[in-house]
Motif scaffolding. Structure first.
Motif, PDB file in Angstrom:
ATOM      1  N   MET A   1       0.807  -1.234   0.000  1.00 31.49           N
ATOM      2  CA  MET A   1       0.000   0.000   0.000  1.00 31.49           C
ATOM      3  C   MET A   1       0.833   1.273   0.000  1.00 31.49           C
ATOM      4  O   MET A   1       0.451   2.282   0.551  1.00 31.49           O
ATOM      5  CB  MET A   1      -0.937   0.037   1.228  1.00 31.49           C
ATOM      6  CG  MET A   1      -1.986  -1.019   1.197  1.00 31.49           C
ATOM      7  SD  MET A   1      -3.054  -0.798  -0.226  1.00 31.49           S
ATOM      8  CE  MET A   1      -3.910  -2.336  -0.163  1.00 31.49           C
ATOM      9  N   ARG A   2       2.005   1.205  -0.583  1.00 31.69           N
ATOM     10  CA  ARG A   2       2.813   2.440  -0.622  1.00 31.69           C
ATOM     11  C   ARG A   2       2.195   3.408  -1.621  1.00 31.69           C
ATOM     12  O   ARG A   2       1.510   2.993  -2.560  1.00 31.69           O
ATOM     13  CB  ARG A   2       4.256   2.110  -0.994  1.00 31.69           C
ATOM     14  CG  ARG A   2       4.430   1.613  -2.408  1.00 31.69           C
ATOM     15  CD  ARG A   2       5.881   1.359  -2.692  1.00 31.69           C
ATOM     16  NE  ARG A   2       6.280   0.025  -2.232  1.00 31.69           N
ATOM     17  CZ  ARG A   2       7.315  -0.635  -2.760  1.00 31.69           C
ATOM     18  NH1 ARG A   2       8.054  -0.085  -3.696  1.00 31.69           N
ATOM     19  NH2 ARG A   2       7.633  -1.829  -2.330  1.00 31.69           N
ATOM     20  N   GLU A   3       2.427   4.690  -1.363  1.00 35.78           N
ATOM     21  CA  GLU A   3       1.871   5.683  -2.285  1.00 35.78           C
ATOM     22  C   GLU A   3       2.896   6.002  -3.378  1.00 35.78           C
ATOM     23  O   GLU A   3       3.997   5.476  -3.369  1.00 35.78           O
ATOM     24  CB  GLU A   3       1.484   6.941  -1.506  1.00 35.78           C
ATOM     25  CG  GLU A   3       0.255   6.691  -0.644  1.00 35.78           C
ATOM     26  CD  GLU A   3      -0.219   7.946   0.062  1.00 35.78           C
ATOM     27  OE1 GLU A   3      -0.040   9.037  -0.512  1.00 35.78           O
ATOM     28  OE2 GLU A   3      -0.729   7.805   1.172  1.00 35.78           O
ATOM     29  N   GLY A   4       2.525   6.850  -4.287  1.00 36.14           N
ATOM     30  CA  GLY A   4       3.455   7.285  -5.322  1.00 36.14           C
ATOM     31  C   GLY A   4       3.365   6.438  -6.575  1.00 36.14           C
ATOM     32  O   GLY A   4       2.536   5.529  -6.663  1.00 36.14           O
ATOM     33  N   SER A   5       4.232   6.745  -7.519  1.00 29.17           N
ATOM     34  CA  SER A   5       4.159   6.033  -8.787  1.00 29.17           C
ATOM     35  C   SER A   5       5.552   5.607  -9.235  1.00 29.17           C
ATOM     36  O   SER A   5       6.545   6.001  -8.643  1.00 29.17           O
ATOM     37  CB  SER A   5       3.525   6.937  -9.834  1.00 29.17           C
ATOM     38  OG  SER A   5       4.245   8.143  -9.918  1.00 29.17           O
ATOM     39  N   PHE A   6       5.598   4.798 -10.249  1.00 26.57           N
ATOM     40  CA  PHE A   6       6.886   4.351 -10.781  1.00 26.57           C
ATOM     41  C   PHE A   6       6.863   4.447 -12.298  1.00 26.57           C
ATOM     42  O   PHE A   6       5.815   4.560 -12.910  1.00 26.57           O
ATOM     43  CB  PHE A   6       7.168   2.913 -10.328  1.00 26.57           C
ATOM     44  CG  PHE A   6       6.138   1.923 -10.799  1.00 26.57           C
ATOM     45  CD1 PHE A   6       4.994   1.684 -10.058  1.00 26.57           C
ATOM     46  CD2 PHE A   6       6.297   1.258 -12.004  1.00 26.57           C
ATOM     47  CE1 PHE A   6       4.038   0.786 -10.500  1.00 26.57           C
ATOM     48  CE2 PHE A   6       5.330   0.354 -12.462  1.00 26.57           C
ATOM     49  CZ  PHE A   6       4.197   0.115 -11.699  1.00 26.57           C
ATOM     50  N   GLN A   7       8.076   4.449 -12.892  1.00 24.91           N
ATOM     51  CA  GLN A   7       8.206   4.526 -14.349  1.00 24.91           C
ATOM     52  C   GLN A   7       8.037   3.136 -14.947  1.00 24.91           C
ATOM     53  O   GLN A   7       8.559   2.156 -14.410  1.00 24.91           O
ATOM     54  CB  GLN A   7       9.610   5.031 -14.706  1.00 24.91           C
ATOM     55  CG  GLN A   7       9.955   6.378 -14.137  1.00 24.91           C
ATOM     56  CD  GLN A   7       9.256   7.504 -14.873  1.00 24.91           C
ATOM     57  OE1 GLN A   7       9.099   7.447 -16.081  1.00 24.91           O
ATOM     58  NE2 GLN A   7       8.841   8.504 -14.134  1.00 24.91           N
ATOM     59  N   ILE A   8       7.321   3.079 -16.058  1.00 24.60           N
ATOM     60  CA  ILE A   8       7.189   1.774 -16.726  1.00 24.60           C
ATOM     61  C   ILE A   8       8.279   1.649 -17.780  1.00 24.60           C
ATOM     62  O   ILE A   8       8.466   2.546 -18.592  1.00 24.60           O
ATOM     63  CB  ILE A   8       5.814   1.641 -17.402  1.00 24.60           C
ATOM     64  CG1 ILE A   8       4.715   1.847 -16.365  1.00 24.60           C
ATOM     65  CG2 ILE A   8       5.679   0.280 -18.059  1.00 24.60           C
ATOM     66  CD1 ILE A   8       3.333   1.830 -16.957  1.00 24.60           C
ATOM     67  N   ASP A   9       8.970   0.539 -17.717  1.00 31.70           N
ATOM     68  CA  ASP A   9      10.054   0.286 -18.668  1.00 31.70           C
ATOM     69  C   ASP A   9       9.486  -0.481 -19.868  1.00 31.70           C
ATOM     70  O   ASP A   9       8.899  -1.545 -19.711  1.00 31.70           O
ATOM     71  CB  ASP A   9      11.118  -0.554 -17.941  1.00 31.70           C
ATOM     72  CG  ASP A   9      12.229  -0.975 -18.880  1.00 31.70           C
ATOM     73  OD1 ASP A   9      12.445  -0.266 -19.876  1.00 31.70           O
ATOM     74  OD2 ASP A   9      12.857  -2.016 -18.604  1.00 31.70           O
ATOM     75  N   TYR A  10       9.688   0.099 -21.060  1.00 35.49           N
ATOM     76  CA  TYR A  10       9.139  -0.568 -22.246  1.00 35.49           C
ATOM     77  C   TYR A  10      10.194  -1.306 -23.056  1.00 35.49           C
ATOM     78  O   TYR A  10       9.975  -1.646 -24.202  1.00 35.49           O
ATOM     79  CB  TYR A  10       8.419   0.447 -23.131  1.00 35.49           C
ATOM     80  CG  TYR A  10       7.086   0.865 -22.544  1.00 35.49           C
ATOM     81  CD1 TYR A  10       6.017  -0.018 -22.549  1.00 35.49           C
ATOM     82  CD2 TYR A  10       6.929   2.107 -21.964  1.00 35.49           C
ATOM     83  CE1 TYR A  10       4.801   0.347 -21.997  1.00 35.49           C
ATOM     84  CE2 TYR A  10       5.719   2.487 -21.410  1.00 35.49           C
ATOM     85  CZ  TYR A  10       4.650   1.595 -21.428  1.00 35.49           C
ATOM     86  OH  TYR A  10       3.464   1.946 -20.881  1.00 35.49           O
ATOM     87  N   ALA A  11      11.349  -1.491 -22.435  1.00 37.93           N
ATOM     88  CA  ALA A  11      12.407  -2.201 -23.167  1.00 37.93           C
ATOM     89  C   ALA A  11      12.164  -3.711 -23.150  1.00 37.93           C
ATOM     90  O   ALA A  11      13.072  -4.494 -23.326  1.00 37.93           O
ATOM     91  CB  ALA A  11      13.763  -1.873 -22.573  1.00 37.93           C
TER      92      ALA A  11
END
Ligand code: C2E
Ligand code: MG
Ligand code: MG
Length: 780
Positions: free
Chosen positions: A205-215
């Protein structure tokens, strides 16, 4: 003698009053800052976001890696949730049962069922979900509606039962890409894990977001059709794996754009997200931080790399680091917003080229487009081997012609004259300014040059034709042989041209350089006091070290003269002029005041080092120097025990007895005295024997040659031994390389000054000076 010398690195350049930095460094820093501010404005307007996204697409394409393979996508090409088609729910329920039978790990139902269908179909689906127990996970969807409120579509409780819920939020940007995902989303006031995070097993349940890697290669993500599950023809092992059931890209609303693929099922973004989290490829550097780092590194480069060559290397590294950074980032799964750094770089480059262009323009005559005389001076001052003559042609009646001709025709007139001057050498560069046309003639023989100029004059007997009218031309020449400082020689040629006359002396040869240098020296002498007041004369400090432990034991104050017009004037030269002008005492006083104040400042900041100041032996002829030193010590409060007086040019001591008295008085003040440049000139042992020196400084002539010459080495060794026996200090000056340093250490000479250890530097740099790396210097 060439009076203009290029500067040693940061030794002495005109300083910016405000910052204390060299003016050109300060200018570059300002331009960098301006570039940074511009980039910041662009950032606030988000103008360059598409550029960053392009770079990320590029990143995704250059390095592909395989997904974990845990996650299997099961797609359906039809709207399974249509309430009017209950049989589809039955079909889904059957598929869930099949999955259950195959021992599937977890099943994410990425299709919400918000409406009732037939009672039977709903019940079948609910049962199939219930049968999977905790392995079935329902995905609620947050849809973008265009208005500010997002719409939440949840599966009705009658179907979901108490299956666990996660959320999937559509969040593609205006270019259609989805670069980030949240770890959790809030639905109806309740915080739930996101689909991607949950699939990756992150449910804290951590908040925030992350980058999606499309490689990740999308072809490598296992994808089946729902029908294949029901018919049992998939051939894919599903036991223990995570299955996500979602709509295929064929259903228009649900397709999603990812780098390298224009339409993938919406569920794929969640799969990419989950695979990114599993692989830990979520590094991110945002634009502001990137910009701050970039500008700091760039500023450091501008401050450290003081030569053009070093700067160019630095620039090349920085420019290359941006694409290399992208590439490295794609390998390790790191994304950065670098476009604003690139913008800073472009802005900086543009500002720099504008400055360079302005500088160049200052060297070009507006009307004719020809380079100015100053350009001739600059071009020739860089070449120390330059020979031949400067020729300056003076056009007579020029003012009159200019008054009568319109602007465009004036230039034509001058250019016609230039054509004639180039009659015998079409490639000759001619410089023009006012009524002067000048060039560098390679001819070294004065007589032959004069003959050639006579020939040119004859060509000017015919009038030139400009805009239909013919104009008579009068021309005469001033010539100066290039046997000294080019700037001074050009000035001499101009002066000679002014003195030439068409009738009496059409070709006037300037006085030889020695006479001209003399004139220049006269002007130098007249300007000493002014230059001290204006800060053109100042002190730099060169550290001395005890090489046994690498500590800086003292510094030597060295005087500098940076003339705005003439550039750097070597101390040996202007000191001689000071002497001739009777200003030696004033200069010495100036240096003492600055150096003692600097020494006091160093002590104050905790560095108890000695301060060596050079005094010319000629000042030892009477007691005035004693009074001066006493006064300055009092005024500055510098501890006299740390003051070392280096007596230079000891061969010029007239009366040894007087000198001894003066030195003893100076020593009585608490100072120490040193014999400078020991071994060269006419320094002799009598002087050394008679006078109460506490130290000798071996001249750099011997030190510089130690590594090459056995003789030099022997001389140094014997002076060191002599110092030891006579119980006086020995300092070696002018150590320029590791080899020399090693030899000195071997001989037992531990007090060393030289470029290998430190160059003369400004007080500011001295205060921040961290010393040298003993190991590195000795390469042990
Ligand atoms: P000096 O007293 O023998 O000063 C040492 C000179 O050697 C300095 O040259 C210094 O920059 C240079 N030097 C130090 N390490 C190296 C090295 O590793 N390689 C080379 N090639 N040179 C090195 P600079 O500053 O040109 O001074 C020349 C001379 O001018 C001084 O020789 C000194 O005789 C005189 N001078 C400088 N400042 C003053 C001053 O304030 N008063 C008086 N009277 N004379 C001064
Ligand atoms: Mg000295
Ligand atoms: Mg010396």
């Amino acid at each position: 003698m060439n009076l203009v010398r290029t500067l040693d690195r940061d030794e002495a350049r005109p300083l910016n009053q405000l910052s204390g930095l060299p003016a050109d460094v300060w200018e570059r820093l300002k331009q960098l800052l301006l570039g940074g501010i511009l980039a910041l404005v662009l950032f606030l307007l988000s103008v360059l976001d598409p550029v960053d996204q392009l770079s990320w697409i590029f990143q995704s394409r250059i390095a592909e890696h395989d997904p974990s393979g845990d996650i299997v996508f099961v797609g359906t090409e039809r709207d399974m949730a249509d309430p009017n088609l209950p049989y589809r729910r039955v079909e889904l329920a059957n598929a869930l049962r099949k999955l259950d039978e195959q021992g599937v790990g977890r099943v994410y139902l990425d299709i919400p069922f918000p409406e009732h269908s037939s009672v039977d179909a709903d019940q079948r689906l609910a049962e199939a979900i219930g049968a999977l127990g905790p392995r079935a996970i329902i995905v609620d969807k947050i849809e973008r509606t265009g208005s500010s409120n997002d719409r939440v579509i949840t599966t009705m409780p009658g179907i979901a039962g108490d299956a666990k819920r996660v959320v999937s939020r559509q969040a593609s940007n205006w270019l259609g890409f989805s670069w980030t995902r949240e770890f959790t989303n809030v639905v109806d006031g309740q915080r739930l894990p996101s689909l991607a995070a949950s699939m990756a097993g992150i449910e804290d349940m951590r908040e925030g977001s992350f980058q999606i890697d499309y490689a990740i290669n999308s072809q490598e993500i296992a994808a089946l059709d729902l029908a294949e599950i029901n018919s049992g023809t998939s051939g894919v092992e599903l036991a223990g794996r995570t299955v996500i059931i979602g709509e295929d890209a064929g259903l228009s609303e649900t397709q999603q754009r990812v780098p390298g693929n224009y339409s993938v099922p919406d569920s794929f973004v969640a799969i990419y997200g989950a695979e990114t989290l599993k692989a830990g490829r979520t590094g991110f550097l945002n634009a502001l931080l990137a910009l701050a780092v970039f500008i700091s590194v760039f500023a450091a480069l501008v401050m450290v790399a003081r030569s053009r060559k070093r700067r160019r290397i630095g620039y090349a590294i920085i420019i290359a680091s941006l694409p290399l950074g992208l590439f490295a980032g794609s390998l390790v799964g790191f994304r950065a917003e670098l476009s604003y750094c690139a913008a800073t770089l472009v802005a900086y480059a543009m500002l720099r080229s504008r400055t360079r262009w302005k500088n160049r323009m200052a060297l070009v005559d507006n009307e004719t487009g020809l380079p100015k005389l100053r350009a001739l001076e600059l071009n020739t001052s860089q070449d120390i081997h330059i020979r031949g003559h400067f020729v300056v042609a003076r056009i007579h009646g020029y003012e009159h012609v200019f008054k009568t001709l319109p602007r465009v025709e004036r230039a034509q007139y001058i250019l016609k004259l230039v054509d004639r001057l180039r009659a015998t050498d079409a490639a000759l560069t001619i410089y023009s300014e006012g009524h002067h046309l000048a060039w560098h003639a390679k001819e070294e023989d004065g007589e032959r040059l004069a003959e050639h100029l006579e020939g040119l004059r004859a060509m000017f007997a015919a009038p030139v034709n400009v805009a239909g009218s013919s104009i008579d031309v009068g021309i005469s020449f001033g010539v100066a042989k290039l046997d000294g400082d080019p700037a001074a020689r050009l000035a001499a040629a101009v002066a000679a041209a002014e003195e030439s006359s068409e009738a009496l002396q059409p070709i006037k040869i300037a006085e030889s350089s020695s006479r001209f240098d003399e004139l220049w020296d006269l002007s130098l002498r007249a300007r000493i006091d002014e230059a001290m007041a204006a800060g053109e004369i100042f002190c730099v400090y060169q550290p001395k070290f005890d090489t046994r432990n690498g500590t800086m034991t003292g510094v030597e104050a060295l005087v500098r003269w940076q003339d705005p017009a003439r550039g750097f004037i070597p101390p040996m030269h202007f000191i001689a002029q000071c002497e001739k002008a009777g200003r030696m005492e004033a200069l010495t006083e100036f240096v003492f005041e600055h150096a003692c104040a600097a020494g006091r400042l160093m002590h104050f900041s905790g560095q108890t080092i000695s301060m060596s100041i050079n005094i010319s032996a000629t000042l030892l002829a009477d007691m005035r120097i004693v009074g001066m030193v006493r006064n300055i010590l009092q005024a500055t409060g510098f501890d006299p025990r740390f003051l070392v007086l280096e007596v230079t040019e000891t061969s010029r001591i007239g009366n040894l007895e007087t000198a001894e008295t003066v030195l003893n008085e100076l020593k009585a003040l608490g100072t120490r005295v040193s014999m400078d440049d020991f071994g060269v000139g006419e320094t002799n042992f009598e002087t050394f024997f008679e006078l109460p020196f506490d130290e000798v400084k071996i001249d750099r002539l011997f030190i510089a040659n130690m590594a090459r010459s056995q003789k030099a080495k022997a001389i140094v060794a014997s002076i060191v031994q002599m110092g030891r026996d006579a119980r006086i200090g020995v300092v070696a000056e002018g150590a320029e390389d590791t080899e020399t340093l090693k030899l000195l250490t071997e001989i037992g000479c531990t007090h060393v000054q030289g470029y290998i250890l430190a160059r003369p530097m400004s007080l500011d740099n001295l205060m921040n000076f961290q010393g040298f790396d003993l190991k590195n210097a000795l390469k042990v």
